[in-house]
Design an enzyme around this catalytic site. Structure first.
Site, PDB file in Angstrom:
ATOM      1  N   SER A  19     -14.926  57.437  40.324  1.00  0.00           N
ATOM      2  CA  SER A  19     -14.586  57.042  38.948  1.00  0.00           C
ATOM      3  C   SER A  19     -15.740  56.293  38.283  1.00  0.00           C
ATOM      4  O   SER A  19     -16.416  55.481  38.933  1.00  0.00           O
ATOM      5  CB  SER A  19     -13.362  56.119  38.935  1.00  0.00           C
ATOM      6  OG  SER A  19     -12.197  56.811  39.276  1.00  0.00           O
ATOM      7  N   VAL A  67      -0.802  53.181  30.791  1.00  0.00           N
ATOM      8  CA  VAL A  67      -1.124  52.693  29.444  1.00  0.00           C
ATOM      9  C   VAL A  67      -0.256  53.311  28.349  1.00  0.00           C
ATOM     10  O   VAL A  67      -0.359  52.912  27.189  1.00  0.00           O
ATOM     11  CB  VAL A  67      -2.628  52.880  29.090  1.00  0.00           C
ATOM     12  CG1 VAL A  67      -3.511  52.086  30.043  1.00  0.00           C
ATOM     13  CG2 VAL A  67      -3.011  54.349  29.067  1.00  0.00           C
ATOM     14  N   TYR A 159     -13.174  71.298  25.399  1.00  0.00           N
ATOM     15  CA  TYR A 159     -12.815  69.866  25.361  1.00  0.00           C
ATOM     16  C   TYR A 159     -11.713  69.644  24.308  1.00  0.00           C
ATOM     17  O   TYR A 159     -10.886  68.748  24.432  1.00  0.00           O
ATOM     18  CB  TYR A 159     -14.046  69.009  25.093  1.00  0.00           C
ATOM     19  CG  TYR A 159     -13.888  67.557  25.507  1.00  0.00           C
ATOM     20  CD1 TYR A 159     -13.885  67.189  26.853  1.00  0.00           C
ATOM     21  CD2 TYR A 159     -13.755  66.548  24.551  1.00  0.00           C
ATOM     22  CE1 TYR A 159     -13.744  65.860  27.233  1.00  0.00           C
ATOM     23  CE2 TYR A 159     -13.622  65.222  24.919  1.00  0.00           C
ATOM     24  CZ  TYR A 159     -13.614  64.879  26.258  1.00  0.00           C
ATOM     25  OH  TYR A 159     -13.484  63.557  26.624  1.00  0.00           O
ATOM     26  N   LYS A 166     -11.523  61.348  21.321  1.00  0.00           N
ATOM     27  CA  LYS A 166     -12.720  60.512  21.520  1.00  0.00           C
ATOM     28  C   LYS A 166     -13.295  60.066  20.171  1.00  0.00           C
ATOM     29  O   LYS A 166     -13.821  58.946  20.061  1.00  0.00           O
ATOM     30  CB  LYS A 166     -13.773  61.251  22.341  1.00  0.00           C
ATOM     31  CG  LYS A 166     -13.412  61.446  23.817  1.00  0.00           C
ATOM     32  CD  LYS A 166     -13.166  60.134  24.539  1.00  0.00           C
ATOM     33  CE  LYS A 166     -13.118  60.318  26.060  1.00  0.00           C
ATOM     34  NZ  LYS A 166     -12.649  59.098  26.757  1.00  0.00           N
ATOM     35  N   LEU A 198     -12.675  62.697  39.278  1.00  0.00           N
ATOM     36  CA  LEU A 198     -11.388  63.404  39.371  1.00  0.00           C
ATOM     37  C   LEU A 198     -11.047  64.078  38.048  1.00  0.00           C
ATOM     38  O   LEU A 198     -10.594  65.221  38.014  1.00  0.00           O
ATOM     39  CB  LEU A 198     -10.269  62.428  39.738  1.00  0.00           C
ATOM     40  CG  LEU A 198     -10.161  61.988  41.190  1.00  0.00           C
ATOM     41  CD1 LEU A 198      -8.949  61.072  41.353  1.00  0.00           C
ATOM     42  CD2 LEU A 198     -10.032  63.190  42.123  1.00  0.00           C
TER      43      LEU A 198
HETATM   44  P1  NAD Z   1     -11.326  59.358  36.530  1.00  0.00           P
HETATM   45  O1  NAD Z   1     -10.316  60.431  36.755  1.00  0.00           O
HETATM   46  O2  NAD Z   1     -11.949  58.756  37.711  1.00  0.00           O
HETATM   47  O3  NAD Z   1     -10.721  58.215  35.601  1.00  0.00           O
HETATM   48  C1  NAD Z   1      -9.792  58.476  34.586  1.00  0.00           C
HETATM   49  C2  NAD Z   1      -8.779  57.355  34.679  1.00  0.00           C
HETATM   50  O4  NAD Z   1      -7.796  57.467  33.655  1.00  0.00           O
HETATM   51  C3  NAD Z   1      -8.028  57.354  36.025  1.00  0.00           C
HETATM   52  O5  NAD Z   1      -8.199  56.129  36.657  1.00  0.00           O
HETATM   53  C4  NAD Z   1      -6.588  57.560  35.622  1.00  0.00           C
HETATM   54  O6  NAD Z   1      -5.690  56.882  36.474  1.00  0.00           O
HETATM   55  C5  NAD Z   1      -6.617  56.971  34.225  1.00  0.00           C
HETATM   56  N1  NAD Z   1      -5.449  57.357  33.422  1.00  0.00           N
HETATM   57  C6  NAD Z   1      -5.113  58.584  32.934  1.00  0.00           C
HETATM   58  N2  NAD Z   1      -3.918  58.502  32.310  1.00  0.00           N
HETATM   59  C7  NAD Z   1      -3.506  57.205  32.403  1.00  0.00           C
HETATM   60  C8  NAD Z   1      -2.348  56.501  31.984  1.00  0.00           C
HETATM   61  N3  NAD Z   1      -1.350  57.106  31.329  1.00  0.00           N
HETATM   62  N4  NAD Z   1      -2.267  55.180  32.263  1.00  0.00           N
HETATM   63  C9  NAD Z   1      -3.255  54.541  32.931  1.00  0.00           C
HETATM   64  N5  NAD Z   1      -4.367  55.152  33.352  1.00  0.00           N
HETATM   65  C10 NAD Z   1      -4.475  56.469  33.104  1.00  0.00           C
HETATM   66  O7  NAD Z   1     -12.428  60.019  35.563  1.00  0.00           O
HETATM   67  P2  NAD Z   1     -13.680  59.380  34.801  1.00  0.00           P
HETATM   68  O8  NAD Z   1     -14.551  60.520  34.532  1.00  0.00           O
HETATM   69  O9  NAD Z   1     -14.180  58.208  35.535  1.00  0.00           O
HETATM   70  O10 NAD Z   1     -13.051  58.926  33.398  1.00  0.00           O
HETATM   71  C11 NAD Z   1     -13.158  57.610  32.887  1.00  0.00           C
HETATM   72  C12 NAD Z   1     -13.485  57.627  31.412  1.00  0.00           C
HETATM   73  O11 NAD Z   1     -14.792  58.161  31.237  1.00  0.00           O
HETATM   74  C13 NAD Z   1     -12.560  58.490  30.553  1.00  0.00           C
HETATM   75  O12 NAD Z   1     -12.345  57.848  29.314  1.00  0.00           O
HETATM   76  C14 NAD Z   1     -13.386  59.736  30.351  1.00  0.00           C
HETATM   77  O13 NAD Z   1     -12.995  60.414  29.180  1.00  0.00           O
HETATM   78  C15 NAD Z   1     -14.749  59.120  30.216  1.00  0.00           C
HETATM   79  N6  NAD Z   1     -15.888  60.040  30.369  1.00  0.00           N
HETATM   80  C16 NAD Z   1     -15.999  60.826  31.488  1.00  0.00           C
HETATM   81  C17 NAD Z   1     -17.085  61.681  31.614  1.00  0.00           C
HETATM   82  C18 NAD Z   1     -17.229  62.592  32.818  1.00  0.00           C
HETATM   83  O14 NAD Z   1     -17.956  63.578  32.735  1.00  0.00           O
HETATM   84  N7  NAD Z   1     -16.591  62.288  33.943  1.00  0.00           N
HETATM   85  C19 NAD Z   1     -18.075  61.714  30.621  1.00  0.00           C
HETATM   86  C20 NAD Z   1     -17.938  60.877  29.499  1.00  0.00           C
HETATM   87  C21 NAD Z   1     -16.841  60.048  29.400  1.00  0.00           C
HETATM   88  O1  0WE Z   2     -13.284  62.972  29.325  1.00  0.00           O
HETATM   89  C1  0WE Z   2     -13.467  63.801  30.192  1.00  0.00           C
HETATM   90  C2  0WE Z   2     -12.310  64.328  31.008  1.00  0.00           C
HETATM   91  C3  0WE Z   2     -11.021  64.116  30.281  1.00  0.00           C
HETATM   92  C4  0WE Z   2      -9.794  64.755  30.863  1.00  0.00           C
HETATM   93  C5  0WE Z   2      -9.735  65.480  32.043  1.00  0.00           C
HETATM   94  C6  0WE Z   2      -8.519  66.015  32.468  1.00  0.00           C
HETATM   95  C7  0WE Z   2      -8.403  66.854  33.709  1.00  0.00           C
HETATM   96  C8  0WE Z   2      -7.013  66.871  34.266  1.00  0.00           C
HETATM   97  C9  0WE Z   2      -8.646  64.582  30.136  1.00  0.00           C
HETATM   98  N1  0WE Z   2      -7.466  65.099  30.526  1.00  0.00           N
HETATM   99  C10 0WE Z   2      -7.389  65.791  31.679  1.00  0.00           C
HETATM  100  N2  0WE Z   2      -6.172  66.300  32.031  1.00  0.00           N
HETATM  101  C11 0WE Z   2      -5.940  66.881  33.229  1.00  0.00           C
HETATM  102  O2  0WE Z   2      -4.827  67.366  33.494  1.00  0.00           O
HETATM  103  N3  0WE Z   2     -14.746  64.279  30.382  1.00  0.00           N
HETATM  104  C12 0WE Z   2     -15.780  63.862  29.485  1.00  0.00           C
HETATM  105  C13 0WE Z   2     -15.096  65.256  31.438  1.00  0.00           C
HETATM  106  C14 0WE Z   2     -15.025  66.614  30.813  1.00  0.00           C
HETATM  107  O3  0WE Z   2     -13.854  67.232  30.640  1.00  0.00           O
HETATM  108  C15 0WE Z   2     -14.119  68.439  30.001  1.00  0.00           C
HETATM  109  C16 0WE Z   2     -15.479  68.547  29.775  1.00  0.00           C
HETATM  110  C17 0WE Z   2     -16.083  67.382  30.282  1.00  0.00           C
HETATM  111  C18 0WE Z   2     -17.511  67.030  30.251  1.00  0.00           C
HETATM  112  C19 0WE Z   2     -13.230  69.429  29.585  1.00  0.00           C
HETATM  113  C20 0WE Z   2     -13.730  70.560  28.950  1.00  0.00           C
HETATM  114  C21 0WE Z   2     -15.084  70.683  28.716  1.00  0.00           C
HETATM  115  C22 0WE Z   2     -15.985  69.681  29.118  1.00  0.00           C
END
Ligand code: NAD
Ligand code: 0WE
Length: 264
Positions: A19, A67, A159, A166, A198
């Site tokens: 995460s 949340v 997305y 976002k 994840l």
């Molecule tokens: P992650 O799956 O590790 O974290 C996502 C978190 O959201 C999890 O801990 C999950 O429990 C929490 N969550 C989802 N629904 C929830 C709810 N109803 N109540 C409480 N918690 C809830 O994935 P990550 O990539 O570390 O995502 C963290 C943040 O970073 C997100 O806002 C995501 O959009 C953002 N982000 C991710 C990426 C990427 O490529 N992974 C890029 C840019 C931004």
């Molecule tokens: O913010 C994110 C991931 C957000 C996300 C991911 C999931 C997967 C499982 C939100 N909702 C869900 N719901 C689920 O059931 N990112 C920035 C990572 C991400 O997600 C994408 C991306 C990128 C980058 C989805 C489509 C295209 C690009």
């Protein structure tokens, strides 16, 4: 002494060792912050407890919090206030849309319910958590940080409604910053490049996206959660006392490019 020593932080959004919130927690701990955590549900509780232990934090300060539930948000701060009389930092690292929203064309995928859930969990929750944290942040030069993605600004295929959510989150950061600045509270966002977490693992073709991000970024690579954590620690520290309402890219520079490199 670390540059966050004496600071108390609440981190929302740890789900695994990969995460982004875990990278942020590691940087905060290294810089001397005390950290409390929340976890979305019982399934994730043990992972968060293990992280708290590994970072030598008080595992009693791990609270359940979905949340989407106002009562659970309120309970977090009621419980936290029993151990801490103040809070300096709130990290929001949460995003969610129903899986079907993230596949195919936007118009075909989007629904009223999918829109509502994405905006509730991914954007409103920042305002909701901030409302809960405010009483403990009085007179503290506190900082609030959210995680966003460039699809708020430029279209990324699939997305979909998360891009709208976002964009709303980034606007929420600006409105909160303007509102809370007079109280000395700063509010910022990090716009991270793609990281295999994840939330990303469930996305079809994510490996291709990582490859593209490598090719398209000035640094010719993706970013790590340690790099995101370091910028988070800076933005939430007094080193960043002049920065608020800002979205800072941590994406190896990818967002500046209008065209990709054609190498090898
Ligand atoms: P992650 O799956 O590790 O974290 C996502 C978190 O959201 C999890 O801990 C999950 O429990 C929490 N969550 C989802 N629904 C929830 C709810 N109803 N109540 C409480 N918690 C809830 O994935 P990550 O990539 O570390 O995502 C963290 C943040 O970073 C997100 O806002 C995501 O959009 C953002 N982000 C991710 C990426 C990427 O490529 N992974 C890029 C840019 C931004
Ligand atoms: O913010 C994110 C991931 C957000 C996300 C991911 C999931 C997967 C499982 C939100 N909702 C869900 N719901 C689920 O059931 N990112 C920035 C990572 C991400 O997600 C994408 C991306 C990128 C980058 C989805 C489509 C295209 C690009």
């Amino acid at each position: 002494m670390g540059f966050l020593s004496g600071k108390r932080a609440l981190i929302v959004g740890v789900a695994s060792d990969r995460s982004i919130a875990t990278g942020i927690a590691a940087a905060f701990a290294r810089e001397g912050a005390e950290i409390a955590f929340t976890y979305q549900n019982e399934k994730l509780q043990s992972r968060v407890l293990k992280l708290a232990n590994r970072l030598e934090q008080n595992a009693d300060l791990c609270f359940p919090c979905d949340v989407s539930d106002d009562d659970e948000i309120e309970a977090v701060f009621t419980e936290l206030a029993k151990s801490w009389d103040s809070l300096d930092i709130l990290v929001h690292s949460v995003g969610f849309a129903p899986r079907e929203q993230l596949e195919g064309g936007f118009a075909a995928a989007v629904t009223r319910e999918g829109f509502k859930i994405a905006h509730d969990i991914s954007s409103y929750s920042l305002a909701a958590l901030t409302k809960g944290a405010l009483p403990m942040m009085q007179g503290r030069d506190a900082a609030i940080l959210a995680m966003t993605y460039n699809a708020a600004v430029q279209v990324v295929p699939n997305y979909n409604v998360m891009g709208l959510a976002k964009a709303s989150l980034e606007a929420c950061v600006r409105f909160l910053a303007a509102d809370l600045g007079a109280q000395g509270i700063r509010v910022n966002a990090i716009s991270a490049g793609p990281v295999k977490t994840l939330a990303a693992a469930g996305i079809g073709g994510f490996r291709k996206m990582l490859k593209y991000a490598q090719k398209a970024s000035p640094l010719r690579r993706t970013v790590t959660i340690a790099e995101i954590g370091n910028v988070a620690a800076f933005l939430c520290s007094d080193l960043a006392s002049g920065i608020t309402g800002e979205t800072t890219f941590v994406d190896a520079g990818a967002n500046i490019m209008a065209m990709t490199f054609d190498e090898d």
